[in-house]
Design a protein around this motif. Structure first.
Motif: not given
Length: 174
Positions: A62-73
């Protein structure tokens, strides 16, 4: 399977923490641009295709990811996003961080809660490429929203054949 259960529990616990953490109060006036938003999620690569064959997640590992991000509109239609994704692999009773993905890209608001993200991809595992992502807000709250996304990573390099993966992601934007 016990390691898979621990990882899934950690992912749900992490998402719950972010869902309960304090949020910035929403304004009644229209948003001012540029506007900054953050998000966290859980990523599940489902199936990968390459000249070596087809590989499915959840079968032998099993591979799982924990994406964390910032969006600048920059405007209501276009923005920039940067995302960091640690990927954890559980196999044969052990687990480890197997890869870290740096994922900058352009955001395009498609309307009706849909967003397209065109991302460049740089992995610590030595692979690189791009990832088109279709994202949909499925529930909008006063200070946050729940989303689902379909990323399609295309990767090259590190003496492996080119590959295309189909994934599923869900999370919380705030």
């Amino acid at each position: 399977m016990r390691t898979f259960t621990r990882i899934a529990f950690f992912q749900l616990l992490s998402l719950g923490f972010f869902m309960r953490s304090g949020t910035v109060s929403a304004q009644d006036s229209p948003p001012v641009y540029p506007r900054i938003a953050g998000y966290v999620g859980i990523l599940h690569p489902l199936v990968t295709f390459s000249s070596d064959g087809t590989v499915t997640n959840f079968k032998d590992y099993y591979i799982g990811g924990l994406p964390t991000g910032i969006n600048i509109w920059k405007s209501p239609k276009i923005g920039f996003s940067v995302e960091i994704v640690p990927l954890v692999r559980a196999e044969n009773g052990t687990s480890k961080v197997s890869n870290l993905l740096f994922h900058p890209g352009v955001l395009v608001n498609l309307g009706h809660g849909f967003t397209f993200a065109g991302r460049a991809a740089f992995e610590t595992a030595g692979r690189y490429g791009f990832t088109p992502v279709l994202n949909k807000i499925v529930k909008k709250n006063k200070n946050s929203g729940y989303f689902v996304a379909v990323p399609i990573p295309v990767r090259f390099g590190n003496d492996h054949p080119a590959s295309v993966t189909l994934g599923f992601q869900f999370g919380l934007a705030f």
